[in-house]
Design a protein around this motif. Structure first.
Motif, PDB file in Angstrom:
ATOM      1  N   MET A   1       0.842  -1.190   0.000  1.00  0.00           N
ATOM      2  CA  MET A   1       0.000   0.000   0.000  1.00  0.00           C
ATOM      3  C   MET A   1       0.878   1.240   0.000  1.00  0.00           C
ATOM      4  O   MET A   1       1.774   1.370   0.815  1.00  0.00           O
ATOM      5  CB  MET A   1      -0.903  -0.049   1.245  1.00  0.00           C
ATOM      6  N   ILE A   2       0.593   2.141  -0.914  1.00  0.00           N
ATOM      7  CA  ILE A   2       1.373   3.364  -1.041  1.00  0.00           C
ATOM      8  C   ILE A   2       0.936   4.358   0.035  1.00  0.00           C
ATOM      9  O   ILE A   2      -0.250   4.604   0.221  1.00  0.00           O
ATOM     10  CB  ILE A   2       1.202   3.966  -2.447  1.00  0.00           C
ATOM     11  N   SER A   3       1.919   4.938   0.731  1.00  0.00           N
ATOM     12  CA  SER A   3       1.635   5.883   1.816  1.00  0.00           C
ATOM     13  C   SER A   3       1.242   7.251   1.258  1.00  0.00           C
ATOM     14  O   SER A   3       1.300   7.496   0.050  1.00  0.00           O
ATOM     15  CB  SER A   3       2.868   6.034   2.710  1.00  0.00           C
ATOM     16  N   SER A   4       0.901   8.163   2.162  1.00  0.00           N
ATOM     17  CA  SER A   4       0.542   9.522   1.746  1.00  0.00           C
ATOM     18  C   SER A   4       1.745  10.233   1.121  1.00  0.00           C
ATOM     19  O   SER A   4       1.588  11.056   0.216  1.00  0.00           O
ATOM     20  CB  SER A   4      -0.003  10.317   2.930  1.00  0.00           C
ATOM     21  N   HIS A   5       2.950   9.902   1.589  1.00  0.00           N
ATOM     22  CA  HIS A   5       4.165  10.485   1.007  1.00  0.00           C
ATOM     23  C   HIS A   5       4.321  10.030  -0.455  1.00  0.00           C
ATOM     24  O   HIS A   5       4.643  10.828  -1.332  1.00  0.00           O
ATOM     25  CB  HIS A   5       5.389  10.077   1.845  1.00  0.00           C
ATOM     26  N   GLY A   6       4.056   8.750  -0.701  1.00  0.00           N
ATOM     27  CA  GLY A   6       4.119   8.214  -2.058  1.00  0.00           C
ATOM     28  C   GLY A   6       3.044   8.812  -2.948  1.00  0.00           C
ATOM     29  O   GLY A   6       3.286   9.115  -4.127  1.00  0.00           O
ATOM     30  N   MET A   7       1.850   8.998  -2.393  1.00  0.00           N
ATOM     31  CA  MET A   7       0.755   9.601  -3.171  1.00  0.00           C
ATOM     32  C   MET A   7       1.068  11.063  -3.506  1.00  0.00           C
ATOM     33  O   MET A   7       0.770  11.524  -4.607  1.00  0.00           O
ATOM     34  CB  MET A   7      -0.570   9.501  -2.403  1.00  0.00           C
ATOM     35  N   ALA A   8       1.704  11.768  -2.568  1.00  0.00           N
ATOM     36  CA  ALA A   8       2.091  13.160  -2.827  1.00  0.00           C
ATOM     37  C   ALA A   8       3.120  13.205  -3.957  1.00  0.00           C
ATOM     38  O   ALA A   8       3.076  14.104  -4.813  1.00  0.00           O
ATOM     39  CB  ALA A   8       2.656  13.801  -1.557  1.00  0.00           C
ATOM     40  N   TYR A   9       4.017  12.229  -3.983  1.00  0.00           N
ATOM     41  CA  TYR A   9       5.014  12.142  -5.058  1.00  0.00           C
ATOM     42  C   TYR A   9       4.315  11.959  -6.403  1.00  0.00           C
ATOM     43  O   TYR A   9       4.636  12.639  -7.377  1.00  0.00           O
ATOM     44  CB  TYR A   9       5.958  10.959  -4.774  1.00  0.00           C
ATOM     45  N   LEU A  10       3.331  11.055  -6.441  1.00  0.00           N
ATOM     46  CA  LEU A  10       2.590  10.797  -7.678  1.00  0.00           C
ATOM     47  C   LEU A  10       1.787  12.023  -8.120  1.00  0.00           C
ATOM     48  O   LEU A  10       1.698  12.309  -9.310  1.00  0.00           O
ATOM     49  CB  LEU A  10       1.670   9.590  -7.503  1.00  0.00           C
ATOM     50  N   GLU A  11       1.230  12.761  -7.176  1.00  0.00           N
ATOM     51  CA  GLU A  11       0.490  13.980  -7.520  1.00  0.00           C
ATOM     52  C   GLU A  11       1.415  15.033  -8.117  1.00  0.00           C
ATOM     53  O   GLU A  11       1.054  15.706  -9.092  1.00  0.00           O
ATOM     54  CB  GLU A  11      -0.230  14.528  -6.285  1.00  0.00           C
ATOM     55  N   LYS A  12       2.606  15.197  -7.530  1.00  0.00           N
ATOM     56  CA  LYS A  12       3.586  16.139  -8.081  1.00  0.00           C
ATOM     57  C   LYS A  12       3.967  15.726  -9.505  1.00  0.00           C
ATOM     58  O   LYS A  12       4.032  16.554 -10.402  1.00  0.00           O
ATOM     59  CB  LYS A  12       4.849  16.192  -7.223  1.00  0.00           C
ATOM     60  N   LEU A  13       4.239  14.434  -9.675  1.00  0.00           N
ATOM     61  CA  LEU A  13       4.604  13.931 -10.997  1.00  0.00           C
ATOM     62  C   LEU A  13       3.499  14.236 -12.003  1.00  0.00           C
ATOM     63  O   LEU A  13       3.772  14.716 -13.101  1.00  0.00           O
ATOM     64  CB  LEU A  13       4.874  12.421 -10.946  1.00  0.00           C
ATOM     65  N   ASN A  14       2.261  14.010 -11.610  1.00  0.00           N
ATOM     66  CA  ASN A  14       1.121  14.279 -12.481  1.00  0.00           C
ATOM     67  C   ASN A  14       1.070  15.759 -12.865  1.00  0.00           C
ATOM     68  O   ASN A  14       0.827  16.096 -14.026  1.00  0.00           O
ATOM     69  CB  ASN A  14      -0.179  13.849 -11.796  1.00  0.00           C
ATOM     70  N   ARG A  15       1.301  16.647 -11.913  1.00  0.00           N
ATOM     71  CA  ARG A  15       1.289  18.093 -12.203  1.00  0.00           C
ATOM     72  C   ARG A  15       2.423  18.468 -13.157  1.00  0.00           C
ATOM     73  O   ARG A  15       2.243  19.280 -14.054  1.00  0.00           O
ATOM     74  CB  ARG A  15       1.431  18.896 -10.907  1.00  0.00           C
ATOM     75  N   TYR A  16       3.595  17.875 -12.969  1.00  0.00           N
ATOM     76  CA  TYR A  16       4.739  18.195 -13.827  1.00  0.00           C
ATOM     77  C   TYR A  16       4.572  17.640 -15.246  1.00  0.00           C
ATOM     78  O   TYR A  16       5.225  18.106 -16.163  1.00  0.00           O
ATOM     79  CB  TYR A  16       6.039  17.673 -13.232  1.00  0.00           C
ATOM     80  N   LEU A  17       3.717  16.657 -15.408  1.00  0.00           N
ATOM     81  CA  LEU A  17       3.492  16.043 -16.724  1.00  0.00           C
ATOM     82  C   LEU A  17       2.343  16.692 -17.490  1.00  0.00           C
ATOM     83  O   LEU A  17       1.919  16.167 -18.515  1.00  0.00           O
ATOM     84  CB  LEU A  17       3.201  14.539 -16.561  1.00  0.00           C
ATOM     85  N   VAL A  18       1.870  17.832 -17.023  1.00  0.00           N
ATOM     86  CA  VAL A  18       0.696  18.467 -17.617  1.00  0.00           C
ATOM     87  C   VAL A  18       0.875  18.751 -19.114  1.00  0.00           C
ATOM     88  O   VAL A  18      -0.109  18.765 -19.854  1.00  0.00           O
ATOM     89  CB  VAL A  18       0.309  19.744 -16.833  1.00  0.00           C
TER      90      VAL A  18
END
Length: 189
Positions: free
Chosen positions: A1-18
């Motif tokens: 299970m991915i933690s909140s820290h991992g989810m925050a990383y994925l959200e940042k990645l998603n924003r940078y890939l806009v």
């Protein structure tokens, strides 16, 4: 299970890939999410996995680089500007190297065409075109085409070499980014 820290990383990645097409952006985020989940399932600490993945901005640039280099040829001047613009943001050296090579490649290419055109026009009687090789040393009009071919070949050679090395440099940068994507040997170390 991915933690909140991992989810925050994925959200940042998603924003940078806009700037990627939506489908590619979603695939990239899912690939990284899967990579993190597999690592956790294999007993690796999430912090270590995220550390190996590195900065999400750099990872996003790697995906953008893959997208740009994967385009089916450069179809327009806008595509050229997109390539140059992206790779100019990759580091201080690129801010210098890429614009210089691009100006040489396209500027000298344009000058090659103008030189050849001037030779043709002067050969057929355009007296307003001057071809001097020094003070008081003008090329006779009957040698205009030969002179313009020689000068055009030199200028065209500079344009060709500049373009060739511009492409090589961008491929080199792309390869550097590719190394940071999951599934490459450098990530498994």
């Amino acid at each position: 299970m991915i933690s909140s820290h991992g989810m925050a990383y994925l959200e940042k990645l998603n924003r940078y890939l806009v700037k990627l097409p939506e489908e590619e952006r979603i695939d990239a985020v899912r690939e990284i999410e899967s990579h993190i989940s597999e690592g956790i399932a294999n007993g690796q600490p999430e912090a270590m996995i995220l550390s190996r993945l590195g900065d999400p901005l750099k990872l996003a640039k790697a995906y953008r680089s893959e997208h740009i280099m994967g385009l089916k040829g450069v179809k327009s001047f806008k595509d050229v500007l997109t390539l140059i613009g992206f790779y100019c943001t990759t580091g201080l050296l690129s801010v210098i190297v890429i614009p210089v090579l691009a100006v040489f490649a396209y500027g000298f290419g344009f000058c090659t065409v103008l030189t050849l055109l001037a030779g043709v026009l002067r050969t057929f009687g355009a007296t307003w075109i001057n071809m001097n090789i020094g003070p008081g040393l003008e090329i006779p009009s009957e040698y205009s085409m030969i002179f313009s071919l020689v000068v055009g070949a030199i200028i065209g050679g500079i344009a060709y070499l500049s373009y060739k090395y511009l492409r090589k440099y961008m491929v080199f940068l792309s390869a550097q980014y590719r190394r940071s994507l999951p599934g490459n040997h450098s990530m498994r170390a």
